[in-house]
Design a protein around this motif. Structure first.
Motif, PDB file in Angstrom:
ATOM      1  N   ASP A  38       1.012  -1.247   0.119  1.00 49.55           N
ATOM      2  CA  ASP A  38       0.012   0.092  -0.110  1.00 49.55           C
ATOM      3  C   ASP A  38       0.836   1.137   0.039  1.00 49.55           C
ATOM      4  OD1 ASP A  38      -2.192  -1.494   0.115  1.00 49.55           O
ATOM      5  OD2 ASP A  38      -2.647  -1.345   2.052  1.00 49.55           O
ATOM      6  N   PHE A  39       1.901   1.291   0.890  1.00 50.97           N
ATOM      7  CA  PHE A  39       2.820   2.493   0.841  1.00 50.97           C
ATOM      8  C   PHE A  39       3.220   2.722  -0.564  1.00 50.97           C
ATOM      9  CE2 PHE A  39       7.060   3.805   2.612  1.00 50.97           C
ATOM     10  CZ  PHE A  39       6.820   5.252   2.627  1.00 50.97           C
ATOM     11  N   VAL A  40       3.869   1.508  -1.246  1.00 52.83           N
ATOM     12  CA  VAL A  40       4.442   1.768  -2.576  1.00 52.83           C
ATOM     13  C   VAL A  40       3.434   2.349  -3.712  1.00 52.83           C
ATOM     14  CG1 VAL A  40       5.129   0.460  -4.714  1.00 52.83           C
ATOM     15  CG2 VAL A  40       6.147  -0.043  -2.355  1.00 52.83           C
ATOM     16  N   ALA A  41       2.092   2.012  -3.264  1.00 51.27           N
ATOM     17  CA  ALA A  41       0.760   2.386  -4.017  1.00 51.27           C
ATOM     18  C   ALA A  41       0.616   3.633  -3.945  1.00 51.27           C
ATOM     19  CB  ALA A  41      -0.290   1.257  -4.095  1.00 51.27           C
ATOM     20  N   THR A  68       8.566   5.117  -3.735  1.00 45.98           N
ATOM     21  CA  THR A  68       9.374   4.487  -2.535  1.00 45.98           C
ATOM     22  C   THR A  68      10.773   3.973  -3.481  1.00 45.98           C
ATOM     23  OG1 THR A  68       8.228   2.449  -3.538  1.00 45.98           O
ATOM     24  CG2 THR A  68       7.344   3.695  -1.386  1.00 45.98           C
ATOM     25  N   ALA A  69      10.528   3.894  -4.887  1.00 41.98           N
ATOM     26  CA  ALA A  69      12.272   3.532  -5.476  1.00 41.98           C
ATOM     27  C   ALA A  69      13.274   4.366  -4.975  1.00 41.98           C
ATOM     28  CB  ALA A  69      11.871   3.246  -6.826  1.00 41.98           C
ATOM     29  N   ARG A  70      12.815   5.749  -4.682  1.00 41.55           N
ATOM     30  CA  ARG A  70      13.724   6.704  -4.394  1.00 41.55           C
ATOM     31  C   ARG A  70      14.060   6.690  -2.988  1.00 41.55           C
ATOM     32  NH1 ARG A  70      11.153  11.756  -7.408  1.00 41.55           N
ATOM     33  NH2 ARG A  70      13.020  12.660  -6.262  1.00 41.55           N
ATOM     34  N   LEU A  71      13.527   6.022  -2.044  1.00 47.13           N
ATOM     35  CA  LEU A  71      14.110   5.756  -0.691  1.00 47.13           C
ATOM     36  C   LEU A  71      15.297   5.100  -0.523  1.00 47.13           C
ATOM     37  CD1 LEU A  71      10.598   4.941   0.950  1.00 47.13           C
ATOM     38  CD2 LEU A  71      11.526   6.973   0.986  1.00 47.13           C
TER      39      LEU A  71
END
Length: 118
Positions: A52-55, A61-64
């Motif tokens: 859900d966080f990614v969505a 989130t790929a940049r975290l």
């Protein structure tokens, strides 16, 4: 839900095998079929939280950093521990900075494994 929990557990086991110094405790690498019900439910719940966080971030989130990803998994897991265990051992609910490096790396691996599934 079961499949999501299994993906989480398999990522955990892979991370433990990759990062744990020496031979891990048997409980760390217990196969999904032998994992306690509360732990299966927790694995599925945390998988869902990461998904859900990614969505909701539209994949940003790929940049975290790996640390940020690992911290997210660790915090979600701690909430599950509190949900299922009345009086957990301090090590079960340790803050990120108090976790061993192998566990931090494994938590980051779990986040990235879920991210790649999506």
């Amino acid at each position: 839900m079961t499949e999501n929990g299994r993906i989480f557990r398999e990522a955990w086991i892979a991370g433990v095998r990759r990062h744990f110094p020496g031979e891990p405790k048997p409980g760390y690498v217990t196969p999904w079929e032998e994992t306690p019900d509360w732990e299966r439910a927790s694995a599925a719940a945390v998988y869902g939280q990461v998904r859900d966080f990614v969505a909701v971030s539209s994949g940003a989130t790929a940049r975290l950093t790996r640390e940020q990803k690992g911290r997210f998994v660790a915090t979600c897991w701690i909430a599950q521990i509190h949900k299922h265990i009345e009086d957990p051992k301090p090590g079960y609910v340790a803050d990120w900075d108090d976790l061993p490096k192998w566990q931090q790396e494994t938590d980051a691996d779990i986040f990235e494994a879920i991210e790649q599934q999506l």
